[in-house]
Write an enzyme that holds these catalytic residues in place. Structure first.
Site, short mmCIF file in Angstrom:
data_model
loop_
_atom_site.label_atom_id
_atom_site.label_comp_id
_atom_site.label_asym_id
_atom_site.label_seq_id
_atom_site.Cartn_x
_atom_site.Cartn_y
_atom_site.Cartn_z
N GLU A 193 0.95 -1.16 -0.10
CA GLU A 193 -0.07 0.02 0.14
C GLU A 193 0.87 1.07 0.19
O GLU A 193 1.98 1.23 0.61
CB GLU A 193 -1.01 -0.28 1.37
CG GLU A 193 -1.65 1.21 1.17
CD GLU A 193 -2.92 1.07 2.33
OE1 GLU A 193 -3.75 0.27 2.01
OE2 GLU A 193 -2.99 2.05 3.19
N TYR A 202 -6.79 7.09 -0.28
CA TYR A 202 -7.44 8.25 -0.75
C TYR A 202 -7.57 9.23 0.64
O TYR A 202 -8.18 8.86 1.69
CB TYR A 202 -8.98 8.04 -1.12
CG TYR A 202 -9.79 8.81 -1.61
CD1 TYR A 202 -9.79 9.01 -3.13
CD2 TYR A 202 -10.75 9.67 -0.98
CE1 TYR A 202 -10.65 9.84 -3.69
CE2 TYR A 202 -11.47 10.44 -1.81
CZ TYR A 202 -11.36 10.61 -3.04
OH TYR A 202 -12.28 11.51 -3.66
N HIS A 223 -8.21 3.49 -3.72
CA HIS A 223 -9.22 3.86 -2.65
C HIS A 223 -10.11 4.98 -3.16
O HIS A 223 -9.86 5.98 -3.69
CB HIS A 223 -8.46 4.03 -1.36
CG HIS A 223 -7.62 2.83 -0.78
ND1 HIS A 223 -7.44 2.77 0.49
CD2 HIS A 223 -7.14 1.75 -1.56
CE1 HIS A 223 -6.85 1.46 0.67
NE2 HIS A 223 -6.64 0.90 -0.69
N GLY A 270 -14.80 6.25 5.07
CA GLY A 270 -13.86 7.31 5.57
C GLY A 270 -14.27 7.51 6.93
O GLY A 270 -15.31 7.29 7.35
N ALA A 274 -20.07 2.63 3.99
CA ALA A 274 -19.53 2.30 2.81
C ALA A 274 -20.28 1.44 1.81
O ALA A 274 -20.21 1.42 0.48
CB ALA A 274 -18.24 1.19 3.14
P1 FAD Z 1 -18.30 1.25 7.15
O1 FAD Z 1 -18.09 -0.10 6.39
O2 FAD Z 1 -19.35 1.97 6.54
O3 FAD Z 1 -18.28 0.85 8.65
C1 FAD Z 1 -18.33 2.26 9.35
C2 FAD Z 1 -19.07 1.83 10.91
O4 FAD Z 1 -20.29 1.84 10.53
C3 FAD Z 1 -18.63 0.35 11.30
O5 FAD Z 1 -18.66 0.58 12.87
C4 FAD Z 1 -19.75 -0.51 10.82
O6 FAD Z 1 -20.10 -1.50 11.78
C5 FAD Z 1 -20.81 0.61 10.96
N1 FAD Z 1 -21.90 0.34 9.91
C6 FAD Z 1 -21.74 0.02 8.60
N2 FAD Z 1 -23.10 -0.11 7.92
C7 FAD Z 1 -24.21 0.20 8.83
C8 FAD Z 1 -25.43 0.49 8.57
N3 FAD Z 1 -26.02 0.31 7.70
N4 FAD Z 1 -26.04 0.90 9.80
C9 FAD Z 1 -25.27 1.12 11.37
N5 FAD Z 1 -23.89 0.80 11.19
C10 FAD Z 1 -23.42 0.73 10.31
N6 FAD Z 1 -9.55 6.10 5.02
C11 FAD Z 1 -9.35 6.90 4.29
O7 FAD Z 1 -9.76 8.14 4.53
N7 FAD Z 1 -8.86 6.56 3.20
C12 FAD Z 1 -8.24 5.44 2.80
O8 FAD Z 1 -7.47 5.26 1.72
C13 FAD Z 1 -8.57 4.32 3.86
N8 FAD Z 1 -8.29 3.41 3.60
C14 FAD Z 1 -8.46 2.01 4.41
C15 FAD Z 1 -8.02 0.88 4.17
C16 FAD Z 1 -8.24 -0.35 4.86
C17 FAD Z 1 -7.88 -1.71 4.73
C18 FAD Z 1 -8.90 0.18 6.11
C19 FAD Z 1 -9.01 -1.19 7.20
C20 FAD Z 1 -9.37 1.37 6.56
C21 FAD Z 1 -8.97 2.44 5.66
N9 FAD Z 1 -9.39 3.89 5.86
C22 FAD Z 1 -9.35 4.93 4.87
C23 FAD Z 1 -10.39 4.19 7.06
C24 FAD Z 1 -11.79 4.07 7.28
O9 FAD Z 1 -12.17 4.95 6.15
C25 FAD Z 1 -12.22 4.17 8.47
O10 FAD Z 1 -11.97 2.99 9.32
C26 FAD Z 1 -13.59 4.27 8.48
O11 FAD Z 1 -14.03 5.01 9.69
C27 FAD Z 1 -14.57 3.25 8.34
O12 FAD Z 1 -14.76 3.06 7.17
P2 FAD Z 1 -15.38 1.72 6.52
O13 FAD Z 1 -15.44 1.79 4.98
O14 FAD Z 1 -14.72 0.48 7.07
O15 FAD Z 1 -16.92 2.03 7.06
#
Ligand code: FAD
Length: 304
Positions: A29, A61, A89, A120, A139
């Site tokens: 990465e 990103y 990303h 994010g 997400a």
């Molecule tokens: P989600 O999957 O949406 O989850 C976020 C939270 O919401 C979790 O607690 C989940 O349980 C909860 N949730 C999900 N869906 C629902 C729903 N329908 N109702 C209620 N609760 C729900 N950040 C950046 O800014 N740029 C990057 O490039 C980046 N790369 C990353 C790469 C990896 C491998 C990882 C692990 C993280 C990365 N992050 C990055 C950080 C990430 O953006 C954060 O951890 C963010 O807080 C959560 O993103 P997510 O896509 O996991 O969110």
């Protein structure tokens, strides 16, 4: 990793297909520069990593999308110049539908096949907002958007062996993860962890919950003592005593700490391979020397 056509590197290989191979591999990465001034040095570092011919490279990103242009520029350069498949990303939480759709179209136009769909982190300025007014809350919303614009994208999602910090408990977190996979995630990449048993427990639980897509473990080599605090704050990861002792002993000696951190990450990776994980993602943080040393440590293990 590419289908060669008359114009050079052809269609980019999908990560889901790379993961089907039984050979052991490493991916790396990198992150984009924050400003135009930093672009050339970041580009050079990512090119050095691309020359190692990893199975793929992900490009993060910037939070809030401020560095989004550079994510695509760096990913496209790696793909076009070095033939390394890329994973761009993309985050959605602080963006409008219009902006996100435009970004997705740009990714498609750049010929990038793999997108990491992320919510994010919620910016502090938005924490008290009325969230029903946001275009994207999770997400999963971005996954639907990606699929609607290009059903052919190979989509990755993030997962958290030690639970996402906002989640009330692991059961709820895994339930939400399943929704994300059902919406169209082809694979998952984990948050960093320093104790492999946490990953094995997590894998057991998600498989039991019916999540069957490949999971790529994310390993962060800690190469200086300052990184430890940042990494723990960012990820909330548990630091095993073995790791803490290493930092206590070598933290004040930069070269020794780097060697010890790389050895620790290598050890984690070998254990993952030994337990049937075929691809490990290394958070190489734009450090070609670190990527090279880890790959070198595994040279007879990864038969390419
Ligand atoms: P989600 O999957 O949406 O989850 C976020 C939270 O919401 C979790 O607690 C989940 O349980 C909860 N949730 C999900 N869906 C629902 C729903 N329908 N109702 C209620 N609760 C729900 N950040 C950046 O800014 N740029 C990057 O490039 C980046 N790369 C990353 C790469 C990896 C491998 C990882 C692990 C993280 C990365 N992050 C990055 C950080 C990430 O953006 C954060 O951890 C963010 O807080 C959560 O993103 P997510 O896509 O996991 O969110």
């Amino acid at each position: 990793m590419y289908i060669i056509c008359s114009e050079g590197y052809g269609a980019e290989m999908k990560i889901a297909d790379i993961l089907k191979s039984e050979s052991l591999s490493l991916s790396f990465e990198v992150f984009p520069p924050k400003t135009e001034t930093g672009f050339e040095s970041v580009k050079a570092a990512t090119e050095e990593i691309a020359k190692l011919k990893p199975s793929f490279m992900s490009v993060t990103y910037g939070a809030g999308g401020g560095t989004s242009k550079y994510t695509l520029d760096i990913a496209k350069n790696i793909k076009d110049m070095y033939g390394v498949p890329t994973l761009a990303h993309l985050t959605c939480v602080s963006s409008t539908k219009e902006t996100v759709r435009e970004k997705i179209r740009e990714i498609k136009k750049a010929g990038i096949s793999n997108v990491m769909a992320l919510r994010g982190d919620i910016p502090e300025s938005m924490v008290n907002d009325d969230r029903s007014k946001w275009d994207y809350n999770f997400a999963v919303d971005l996954i639907y958007e990606l699929k609607s614009i290009n059903p052919d994208f190979c989509i990755g999602g993030a997962c958290y062996p030690e639970i996402h910090p906002e989640s009330p408990n692991q059961k709820e977190d895994i339930k939400r993860l399943k929704e994300k996979v059902d919406a169209g995630c082809d694979f998952l990449t984990t948050q960093m962890f320093f104790d492999n048993n946490l990953l094995y427990n997590f894998l057991y639980k998600i498989r039991e919950a019916g999540i069957t897509v490949p999971v790529i473990p994310g390993i962060m080599p800690i190469t200086n003592a300052n990184q430890v605090e940042r990494a723990v704050k960012l990820s909330g990861s548990f630091m095993p005593q073995r790791f803490k002792s290493l930092v206590d002993k070598f933290g004040s000696e930069p070269l020794a700490m780097k060697q010890a951190g790389i050895a620790y990450a290598t050890d984690q990776i070998i254990d993952l391979y030994a337990n049937n994980i075929t691809n490990v993602h290394v958070y190489s943080m734009n450090k070609p020397d670190v990527a090279k040393l880890i790959q070198g440590n595994l040279s007879d293990i990864i038969k390419r």
